[in-house]
Design a protein around this motif. Structure first.
Motif, PDB file in Angstrom:
ATOM      1  N   GLU A 125      -8.343   6.156  -7.174  1.00  0.00           N
ATOM      2  CA  GLU A 125      -8.577   5.525  -8.588  1.00  0.00           C
ATOM      3  C   GLU A 125      -7.128   4.981  -8.906  1.00  0.00           C
ATOM      4  OE1 GLU A 125     -10.658   3.716 -11.445  1.00  0.00           O
ATOM      5  OE2 GLU A 125     -11.488   4.724  -9.876  1.00  0.00           O
ATOM      6  N   PHE A 126      -7.108   3.485  -9.106  1.00  0.00           N
ATOM      7  CA  PHE A 126      -5.814   3.085  -9.330  1.00  0.00           C
ATOM      8  C   PHE A 126      -6.047   2.469 -11.157  1.00  0.00           C
ATOM      9  CE2 PHE A 126      -6.547   1.462  -5.050  1.00  0.00           C
ATOM     10  CZ  PHE A 126      -5.143   1.939  -4.425  1.00  0.00           C
ATOM     11  N   LYS A 127      -4.712   2.726 -11.628  1.00  0.00           N
ATOM     12  CA  LYS A 127      -4.630   2.172 -13.040  1.00  0.00           C
ATOM     13  C   LYS A 127      -3.166   1.480 -12.968  1.00  0.00           C
ATOM     14  CE  LYS A 127      -7.763   4.967 -14.653  1.00  0.00           C
ATOM     15  NZ  LYS A 127      -8.970   4.178 -15.201  1.00  0.00           N
ATOM     16  N   ALA A 128      -3.307   0.457 -13.914  1.00  0.00           N
ATOM     17  CA  ALA A 128      -2.183  -0.395 -13.911  1.00  0.00           C
ATOM     18  C   ALA A 128      -1.839  -0.728 -15.602  1.00  0.00           C
ATOM     19  CB  ALA A 128      -2.502  -1.788 -13.152  1.00  0.00           C
ATOM     20  N   PRO A 129      -1.449   0.147 -16.253  1.00  0.00           N
ATOM     21  CA  PRO A 129      -1.397   0.019 -17.452  1.00  0.00           C
ATOM     22  C   PRO A 129      -0.381  -0.938 -18.120  1.00  0.00           C
ATOM     23  CG  PRO A 129      -0.053   2.044 -16.792  1.00  0.00           C
ATOM     24  CD  PRO A 129      -0.652   1.324 -15.667  1.00  0.00           C
ATOM     25  N   LEU A 130      -0.739  -1.360 -19.200  1.00  0.00           N
ATOM     26  CA  LEU A 130       0.356  -2.302 -19.875  1.00  0.00           C
ATOM     27  C   LEU A 130       1.435  -1.557 -20.443  1.00  0.00           C
ATOM     28  CD1 LEU A 130      -2.063  -4.754 -21.668  1.00  0.00           C
ATOM     29  CD2 LEU A 130      -0.829  -5.069 -19.418  1.00  0.00           C
ATOM     30  N   LEU A 172       3.214   6.263 -16.453  1.00  0.00           N
ATOM     31  CA  LEU A 172       2.513   6.190 -15.401  1.00  0.00           C
ATOM     32  C   LEU A 172       1.987   7.508 -14.932  1.00  0.00           C
ATOM     33  CD1 LEU A 172       4.884   3.848 -13.185  1.00  0.00           C
ATOM     34  CD2 LEU A 172       2.689   3.151 -14.288  1.00  0.00           C
ATOM     35  N   ASP A 173       2.827   8.497 -15.378  1.00  0.00           N
ATOM     36  CA  ASP A 173       2.313   9.991 -15.024  1.00  0.00           C
ATOM     37  C   ASP A 173       0.949  10.205 -15.675  1.00  0.00           C
ATOM     38  OD1 ASP A 173       4.269  10.614 -12.845  1.00  0.00           O
ATOM     39  OD2 ASP A 173       5.332  11.989 -14.233  1.00  0.00           O
ATOM     40  N   GLN A 174       0.884   9.993 -16.818  1.00  0.00           N
ATOM     41  CA  GLN A 174      -0.289   9.776 -17.724  1.00  0.00           C
ATOM     42  C   GLN A 174      -1.259   9.080 -17.227  1.00  0.00           C
ATOM     43  OE1 GLN A 174       1.075   8.686 -21.676  1.00  0.00           O
ATOM     44  NE2 GLN A 174       1.681  10.881 -22.172  1.00  0.00           N
ATOM     45  N   SER A 175      -1.330   7.937 -16.754  1.00  0.00           N
ATOM     46  CA  SER A 175      -2.123   6.992 -16.013  1.00  0.00           C
ATOM     47  C   SER A 175      -2.814   7.496 -14.840  1.00  0.00           C
ATOM     48  CB  SER A 175      -1.563   5.751 -15.992  1.00  0.00           C
ATOM     49  OG  SER A 175      -1.709   5.049 -17.255  1.00  0.00           O
ATOM     50  N   ALA A 176      -1.835   8.088 -14.087  1.00  0.00           N
ATOM     51  CA  ALA A 176      -2.260   8.664 -12.769  1.00  0.00           C
ATOM     52  C   ALA A 176      -3.257   9.808 -13.089  1.00  0.00           C
ATOM     53  CB  ALA A 176      -1.115   9.183 -12.046  1.00  0.00           C
ATOM     54  N   ASN A 177      -2.813  10.744 -14.005  1.00  0.00           N
ATOM     55  CA  ASN A 177      -3.603  11.990 -14.486  1.00  0.00           C
ATOM     56  C   ASN A 177      -4.836  11.540 -15.070  1.00  0.00           C
ATOM     57  OD1 ASN A 177      -1.877  14.093 -13.599  1.00  0.00           O
ATOM     58  ND2 ASN A 177      -0.690  13.772 -15.350  1.00  0.00           N
ATOM     59  N   GLU A 178      -4.930  10.454 -15.817  1.00  0.00           N
ATOM     60  CA  GLU A 178      -6.330   9.864 -16.253  1.00  0.00           C
ATOM     61  C   GLU A 178      -7.149   9.473 -15.322  1.00  0.00           C
ATOM     62  OE1 GLU A 178      -5.269   6.638 -19.102  1.00  0.00           O
ATOM     63  OE2 GLU A 178      -4.032   8.196 -20.318  1.00  0.00           O
ATOM     64  N   LEU A 186       0.725   2.056 -11.170  1.00  0.00           N
ATOM     65  CA  LEU A 186       1.519   1.091 -10.744  1.00  0.00           C
ATOM     66  C   LEU A 186       1.847   0.152 -11.883  1.00  0.00           C
ATOM     67  CD1 LEU A 186      -0.841  -0.125  -8.050  1.00  0.00           C
ATOM     68  CD2 LEU A 186       1.142   1.089  -7.481  1.00  0.00           C
ATOM     69  N   HIS A 187       3.184   0.169 -11.839  1.00  0.00           N
ATOM     70  CA  HIS A 187       3.785  -0.942 -12.963  1.00  0.00           C
ATOM     71  C   HIS A 187       5.078  -1.553 -12.379  1.00  0.00           C
ATOM     72  CE1 HIS A 187       4.993  -2.678 -16.562  1.00  0.00           C
ATOM     73  NE2 HIS A 187       6.343  -2.340 -16.419  1.00  0.00           N
ATOM     74  N   LYS A 188       5.036  -2.658 -11.738  1.00  0.00           N
ATOM     75  CA  LYS A 188       6.326  -3.366 -11.314  1.00  0.00           C
ATOM     76  C   LYS A 188       6.631  -2.626  -9.882  1.00  0.00           C
ATOM     77  CE  LYS A 188       7.740  -5.828 -15.473  1.00  0.00           C
ATOM     78  NZ  LYS A 188       8.760  -6.251 -16.488  1.00  0.00           N
ATOM     79  N   LYS A 189       7.891  -2.256 -10.163  1.00  0.00           N
ATOM     80  CA  LYS A 189       8.454  -1.481  -9.013  1.00  0.00           C
ATOM     81  C   LYS A 189       8.190   0.052  -9.041  1.00  0.00           C
ATOM     82  CE  LYS A 189      13.094  -0.785 -10.668  1.00  0.00           C
ATOM     83  NZ  LYS A 189      14.407  -0.916 -10.319  1.00  0.00           N
ATOM     84  N   TYR A 190       7.572   0.589 -10.163  1.00  0.00           N
ATOM     85  CA  TYR A 190       7.396   1.742 -10.289  1.00  0.00           C
ATOM     86  C   TYR A 190       6.053   2.253  -9.792  1.00  0.00           C
ATOM     87  CZ  TYR A 190      11.504   1.273 -13.101  1.00  0.00           C
ATOM     88  OH  TYR A 190      12.683   0.892 -13.542  1.00  0.00           O
TER      89      TYR A 190
END
Length: 92
Positions: free
Chosen positions: A26-31, A44-50, A79-83
């Motif tokens: 499951e991928f997430k790309a938060p703003l 990003l850690d929070q989004s990956a856990n979500e 994911l966010h840019k290079k992170y």
């Protein structure tokens, strides 16, 4: 992306057995408006856990189990840019 309440990617072995894992991704790309690397990584850690929680809540593993997989790896990737942040759980 599958969208519509389904996993993004499901990988199933050709011949499921007790030594191989099916993989649900499951991928997430938060703003993210933050500029500080620490804040970006925290988000990003929070989004990956979500993403992991979504796999569990929406019972994405059922399809893999129906196809004979007993071992399932859940991957939450944000994911966010290079992170990047990757979290995982194993279901055995």
């Amino acid at each position: 992306e599958a969208g519509f309440g389904r996993y993004d990617i499901l990988l199933i072995p050709n011949v499921p057995n007790d030594k191989q894992y099916a993989v649900i991704i499951e991928f997430k790309a938060p703003l993210i408006n933050a500029q500080e690397e620490k804040e970006i990584l925290k988000t990003l850690d929070q989004s990956a856990n979500e993403a992991l929680q979504q796999i569990k809540d929406k019972k994405y593993s059922l399809e893999a189990r129906d196809r004979g997989c007993n071992k399932i790896l859940h991957l939450g990737i944000a994911l966010h840019k290079k992170y990047l942040s990757v979290k995982y759980n194993k279901e055995e």
